[in-house]
Design an enzyme around this catalytic site. Structure first.
Site, PDB file in Angstrom:
ATOM      1  N   GLY A  43       0.758  -1.333  -0.026  1.00 21.15           N
ATOM      2  CA  GLY A  43      -0.132   0.057   0.031  1.00 21.15           C
ATOM      3  C   GLY A  43       0.903   1.342  -0.003  1.00 21.15           C
TER       4      GLY A  43
ATOM      5  N   ASN B 281       1.495   2.948  -2.480  1.00 18.94           N
ATOM      6  CA  ASN B 281       0.669   4.056  -3.503  1.00 18.94           C
ATOM      7  C   ASN B 281      -0.585   4.396  -2.532  1.00 18.94           C
ATOM      8  OD1 ASN B 281       1.515   4.169  -6.551  1.00 18.94           O
ATOM      9  ND2 ASN B 281       2.004   2.246  -5.895  1.00 18.94           N
TER      10      ASN B 281
ATOM     11  N   HIS C 205      -0.043   0.783 -13.332  1.00 17.39           N
ATOM     12  CA  HIS C 205       0.601  -0.257 -13.887  1.00 17.39           C
ATOM     13  C   HIS C 205       2.136  -0.066 -13.926  1.00 17.39           C
ATOM     14  CE1 HIS C 205       1.174  -4.075 -15.585  1.00 17.39           C
ATOM     15  NE2 HIS C 205       2.054  -3.653 -16.482  1.00 17.39           N
TER      16      HIS C 205
HETATM   17  C1  GAR Z   1       2.866  -1.095  -7.593  1.00 19.26           C
HETATM   18  O1  GAR Z   1       4.046  -0.888  -8.025  1.00 19.26           O
HETATM   19  C2  GAR Z   1       1.563  -1.254  -8.701  1.00 19.26           C
HETATM   20  O2  GAR Z   1       2.094  -0.485  -9.889  1.00 19.26           O
HETATM   21  C3  GAR Z   1       1.810  -2.583  -8.920  1.00 19.26           C
HETATM   22  O3  GAR Z   1       1.939  -3.177  -7.765  1.00 19.26           O
HETATM   23  C4  GAR Z   1       2.456  -2.377  -6.752  1.00 19.26           C
HETATM   24  C5  GAR Z   1       1.892  -2.153  -5.478  1.00 19.26           C
HETATM   25  O4  GAR Z   1       2.695  -1.430  -4.641  1.00 19.26           O
HETATM   26  N1  GAR Z   1       0.483  -3.043  -9.557  1.00 19.26           N
HETATM   27  C6  GAR Z   1       0.518  -4.075 -10.389  1.00 19.26           C
HETATM   28  O5  GAR Z   1       1.468  -4.686 -10.753  1.00 19.26           O
HETATM   29  C7  GAR Z   1      -0.994  -4.356 -11.128  1.00 19.26           C
HETATM   30  N2  GAR Z   1      -0.857  -5.179 -12.349  1.00 19.26           N
HETATM   31  P1  GAR Z   1       2.131  -0.750  -3.410  1.00 19.26           P
HETATM   32  O6  GAR Z   1       1.213  -1.847  -2.638  1.00 19.26           O
HETATM   33  O7  GAR Z   1       3.370  -0.575  -2.593  1.00 19.26           O
HETATM   34  O8  GAR Z   1       1.591   0.476  -3.681  1.00 19.26           O
END
Ligand code: GAR
Length: 219
Positions: free
Chosen positions: A13, A15, A110
Site C-alpha cells: 500500500g 501507493n 501499472h
Molecule cells: C505497484 O508498483 C503497482 O504499480 C503494482 O503493484 C505495486 C503495488 O505496490 N501493480 C500491479 O502490478 C498491477 N498489475 P504498493 O502496494 O506498495 O502500492
C-alpha cells in the site's frame, strides 16, 4: 462536493500512502472513504486505519469462483457510494461485469510503459527485452487486462547496472507522483472516459498517454 474515493489493494500500500498524503492537503477536493483488500495481511490496511479510513477485507479464497468474488467486491465498494475507484496494487484479474459496472470511474496504476509489459514481472521483462526506458502508467480500466485508455506515463532510463529491484524502486517513486496527480484531475472534474478515449479538459488524450516529464517542463 468532495470526490468519494475507494482504493483497492493487495499488499504494502505504498501507493495508497502517497494518495492519503496528497489528498490530506485537499480535503475539499477528494477523500478516501474506504480501502478494500483481498488479503487480510495486506499492510496497506494498517496505513488506512492509521489515517482513520474505513477498511474491508474480502478474501478471494472464500469464494468458489471469480464471478462470486467480484460480485461481493462490487457490493462492498458500492456501499461506500464512490465517485472513483482506484486499483493501487490490486493483484486480481477483474470480470467484465465488474469492470462494466465501474466503467469511467475505475483507474489502475501499472508498473510499465503500457502497452508494453502487460501483466506481471514487468521490471524483469523490461530488462530481458533490452528496453532503453521503463516506467509506470495510469489508465482507465476496461475489459481488456491492462489495456484501457492511457492517461499519464512517467519514464526512467534503464542503466546498464539496473536490476529488477532497482527498477522497481525507481518506478515506484514515479508512481507516487503519477497516481495522485491523475486522481486530482478526476476529482476536479477534468478527466473523463469518452467512449474509448480518455479526455482531459474536454480534449482527447493521445493513445500513448500524456507524459509526466512534458507536464513538469511545461510543454
Ligand atoms: C505497484 O508498483 C503497482 O504499480 C503494482 O503493484 C505495486 C503495488 O505496490 N501493480 C500491479 O502490478 C498491477 N498489475 P504498493 O502496494 O506498495 O502500492
Amino acid at each position: 462536493m468532495s470526490c468519494r474515493i475507494v482504493v483497492l489493494i493487495s499488499g504494502s500500500g505504498t501507493n495508497l500512502q502517497a494518495l492519503i498524503d496528497d489528498l490530506a492537503e485537499q480535503p475539499a477536493l477528494a477523500s478516501i472513504v474506504g480501502v478494500v483488500a483481498n488479503k487480510v495481511d495486506a499492510y496497506g490496511l494498517q496505513r488506512a486505519a492509521a489515517a482513520g479510513i474505513a477498511t474491508r477485507v474480502l478474501n478471494h479464497r472464500d469464494f468458489s469462483d471469480r464471478e462470486g468474488f467480484d460480485h461481493a467486491l462490487q457490493h462492498e465498494i458500492d456501499a461506500f457510494e464512490p465517485d472513483l475507484v482506484l486499483l493501487a496494487g490490486f493483484m486480481r484479474i477483474l470480470t467484465a461485469q465488474f469492470v462494466r459496472h465501474f466503467r469511467g470511474r475505475l483507474l489502475n496504476i501499472h508498473p510499465s510503459l503500457l502497452p508494453k509489459h502487460k501483466g506481471l514481472q514487468t521490471h524483469q521483462r523490461a530488462l530481458d527485452e533490452g528496453d532503453a526506458e521503463h516506467g509506470a502508467t495510469v489508465h482507465f480500466v476496461t475489459e481488456e487486462l491492462d489495456g484501457g485508455p492511457l492517461i499519464l506515463q512517467g519514464r526512467i532510463k534503464i542503466a546498464s547496472d539496473d536490476d529488477a529491484s532497482s527498477l522497481a524502486a525507481q518506478v515506484q517513486q514515479l508512481e507516487y507522483r503519477l497516481f495522485p496527480l491523475v486522481t486530482r484531475w478526476y476529482a476536479a472534474g477534468r478527466l473523463h472516459l469518452d467512449e474509448d478515449r480518455a479526455c482531459l479538459d474536454g480534449s482527447p488524450i493521445t493513445a500513448s498517454g500524456l507524459r509526466l516529464e512534458d507536464l513538469e517542463s511545461g510543454i
